[in-house]
Design a protein around this motif. Structure first.
Motif, PDB file in Angstrom:
ATOM      1  N   SER A 207      15.407  -8.081   6.880  1.00 49.50           N
ATOM      2  CA  SER A 207      14.827  -7.514   8.095  1.00 49.50           C
ATOM      3  C   SER A 207      13.903  -6.333   7.807  1.00 49.50           C
ATOM      4  N   SER A 208      14.101  -5.664   6.679  1.00 52.55           N
ATOM      5  CA  SER A 208      13.303  -4.471   6.379  1.00 52.55           C
ATOM      6  C   SER A 208      12.483  -4.581   5.093  1.00 52.55           C
ATOM      7  N   PHE A 209      12.817  -5.542   4.245  1.00 59.89           N
ATOM      8  CA  PHE A 209      12.133  -5.660   2.954  1.00 59.89           C
ATOM      9  C   PHE A 209      10.644  -5.966   3.135  1.00 59.89           C
ATOM     10  N   SER A 210       9.828  -5.258   2.359  1.00 60.73           N
ATOM     11  CA  SER A 210       8.385  -5.495   2.354  1.00 60.73           C
ATOM     12  C   SER A 210       7.943  -5.746   0.923  1.00 60.73           C
ATOM     13  N   PRO A 211       7.635  -6.997   0.553  1.00 60.24           N
ATOM     14  CA  PRO A 211       7.198  -7.272  -0.821  1.00 60.24           C
ATOM     15  C   PRO A 211       6.001  -6.420  -1.232  1.00 60.24           C
ATOM     16  N   LYS A 212       5.022  -6.301  -0.351  1.00 57.27           N
ATOM     17  CA  LYS A 212       3.832  -5.522  -0.663  1.00 57.27           C
ATOM     18  C   LYS A 212       4.180  -4.041  -0.800  1.00 57.27           C
ATOM     19  N   GLY A 213       4.963  -3.543   0.155  1.00 55.80           N
ATOM     20  CA  GLY A 213       5.349  -2.132   0.110  1.00 55.80           C
ATOM     21  C   GLY A 213       6.218  -1.812  -1.086  1.00 55.80           C
ATOM     22  N   SER A 214       7.129  -2.739  -1.424  1.00 53.47           N
ATOM     23  CA  SER A 214       8.002  -2.549  -2.585  1.00 53.47           C
ATOM     24  C   SER A 214       7.192  -2.493  -3.871  1.00 53.47           C
ATOM     25  N   ASP A 215       6.253  -3.410  -4.018  1.00 53.29           N
ATOM     26  CA  ASP A 215       5.406  -3.416  -5.219  1.00 53.29           C
ATOM     27  C   ASP A 215       4.595  -2.127  -5.328  1.00 53.29           C
ATOM     28  N   GLU A 216       4.049  -1.689  -4.205  1.00 52.34           N
ATOM     29  CA  GLU A 216       3.271  -0.448  -4.210  1.00 52.34           C
ATOM     30  C   GLU A 216       4.145   0.740  -4.594  1.00 52.34           C
ATOM     31  N   GLY A 217       5.341   0.799  -3.994  1.00 58.69           N
ATOM     32  CA  GLY A 217       6.246   1.898  -4.295  1.00 58.69           C
ATOM     33  C   GLY A 217       6.700   1.913  -5.740  1.00 58.69           C
ATOM     34  N   LYS A 218       6.992   0.741  -6.293  1.00 59.54           N
ATOM     35  CA  LYS A 218       7.429   0.659  -7.684  1.00 59.54           C
ATOM     36  C   LYS A 218       6.329   1.109  -8.645  1.00 59.54           C
ATOM     37  N   LYS A 219       5.099   0.749  -8.330  1.00 59.52           N
ATOM     38  CA  LYS A 219       3.983   1.182  -9.175  1.00 59.52           C
ATOM     39  C   LYS A 219       3.840   2.706  -9.146  1.00 59.52           C
ATOM     40  N   ILE A 220       4.032   3.284  -7.965  1.00 56.62           N
ATOM     41  CA  ILE A 220       3.963   4.740  -7.842  1.00 56.62           C
ATOM     42  C   ILE A 220       5.044   5.395  -8.698  1.00 56.62           C
ATOM     43  N   ILE A 221       6.259   4.837  -8.636  1.00 62.61           N
ATOM     44  CA  ILE A 221       7.382   5.404  -9.395  1.00 62.61           C
ATOM     45  C   ILE A 221       7.157   5.290 -10.899  1.00 62.61           C
ATOM     46  N   ILE A 222       6.735   4.107 -11.353  1.00 64.70           N
ATOM     47  CA  ILE A 222       6.507   3.904 -12.787  1.00 64.70           C
ATOM     48  C   ILE A 222       5.423   4.841 -13.293  1.00 64.70           C
ATOM     49  N   ASN A 223       4.369   4.990 -12.518  1.00 61.38           N
ATOM     50  CA  ASN A 223       3.283   5.897 -12.902  1.00 61.38           C
ATOM     51  C   ASN A 223       3.786   7.333 -12.973  1.00 61.38           C
ATOM     52  N   PHE A 224       4.582   7.722 -12.003  1.00 55.22           N
ATOM     53  CA  PHE A 224       5.151   9.076 -11.970  1.00 55.22           C
ATOM     54  C   PHE A 224       6.060   9.306 -13.178  1.00 55.22           C
ATOM     55  N   LEU A 225       6.928   8.344 -13.467  1.00 51.71           N
ATOM     56  CA  LEU A 225       7.840   8.479 -14.604  1.00 51.71           C
ATOM     57  C   LEU A 225       7.087   8.523 -15.927  1.00 51.71           C
ATOM     58  N   SER A 226       6.015   7.740 -16.034  1.00 53.77           N
ATOM     59  CA  SER A 226       5.254   7.715 -17.283  1.00 53.77           C
ATOM     60  C   SER A 226       4.609   9.064 -17.565  1.00 53.77           C
ATOM     61  N   ARG A 227       4.349   9.826 -16.512  1.00 47.52           N
ATOM     62  CA  ARG A 227       3.725  11.138 -16.684  1.00 47.52           C
ATOM     63  C   ARG A 227       4.740  12.272 -16.837  1.00 47.52           C
ATOM     64  N   HIS A 228       5.894  12.141 -16.212  1.00 44.91           N
ATOM     65  CA  HIS A 228       6.836  13.254 -16.180  1.00 44.91           C
ATOM     66  C   HIS A 228       8.152  13.002 -16.913  1.00 44.91           C
TER      67      HIS A 228
END
Length: 236
Positions: A207-228
């Motif tokens: 009911s709440s899952f968003s494939p597009k939103g999830s992919d976008e969020g995961k990319k943001i997290i991975i990018n953040f982790l790769s830097r910090h």
């Protein structure tokens, strides 16, 4: 110190039935680590999958269970389990896990982060305030804290990801959160995922899952982790 230790032992007895999940990356080098905190549903398949995914990426990962091994399938059951959680016991357990990770020779103790979803995001934020020891804190659709004095205790770099459609976190409250973080001198990134709703990361909640939103969020997290919380020469 002794009093705190006694309190921790007392609270840990309450969550002794917990079934934490650990994902250990391959390789002999030291690894950065992530402490993952589940949403109101418990340590479900989504959270375990995320722990495995970050383990495969090279992070020594521990997903914390604060429901004593129980997992909710219905909102009413999730509410009952959530109401039974004692904040102090959760924070104390996270502290013990952090200490265990710091002492692990396979973990780079200077690169330990914490991340939560929903209920767990709130715990992650509170832990980073009470025990400013983690290098990064990531909150996914949790409630922000608007208290410059409290936020000023954070020594981590903060990433917050919110859905566009969340009645609990309005554009106005988000602006207040941004201003308070700036006033508290907390380095941060705030992202809003357009078209997404509360729980958009969790593929098990149709009911709440968003494939597009999830992919976008995961990319943001991975990018953040790769830097910090960068990996150094990791290979599977």
């Amino acid at each position: 110190m002794g009093k705190l230790f006694f309190i921790c032992l007392t609270f840990l007895a309450v969550v002794s039935a917990a079934k934490d999940f650990q994902s250990t990356p391959k390789g002999e080098q030291t690894h950065p680590a992530l402490i993952l905190l589940h949403d109101q549903w418990g340590l479900d398949s989504f959270t375990v999958h995320e722990a495995e995914r970050y383990g495969d990426l090279g992070y020594f990962t521990v997903a914390v269970d604060y429901y004593g091994g129980k997992v909710a399938t219905e909102p009413q059951e999730a509410s009952r389990l959530k109401e039974r959680v004692v904040l102090s016991s959760v924070l104390c357990k996270i502290e013990n896990i952090y200490s265990t990770l710091s002492a692990n020779p396979k973990v780079d103790k200077t690169k330990i982060g914490i991340m939560g979803w929903g209920l767990g995001a709130g715990f992650a934020l509170k832990f980073s305030i009470q025990k400013p020891v983690v290098k990064v804190v990531i909150i996914n659709y949790g409630l922000p804290i608007s208290d410059v004095g409290e936020l000023g205790k954070i020594k981590s770099t903060l990433l917050a990801i919110f859905p566009e459609n969340d009645s609990r976190v309005t554009p106005k409250s988000l602006e207040v959160f941004k201003k308070d973080l700036a006033a508290a001198h907390v380095p941060n990134e705030i992202h809003v995922i357009k078209g997404a709703s509360q729980g958009f990361f969790d593929y098990s909640r149709t009911s709440s899952f968003s494939p597009k939103g999830s992919d976008e969020g995961k990319k943001i997290i991975i990018n953040f982790l790769s830097r910090h919380l960068a990996l150094t020469g990791y290979s599977k």
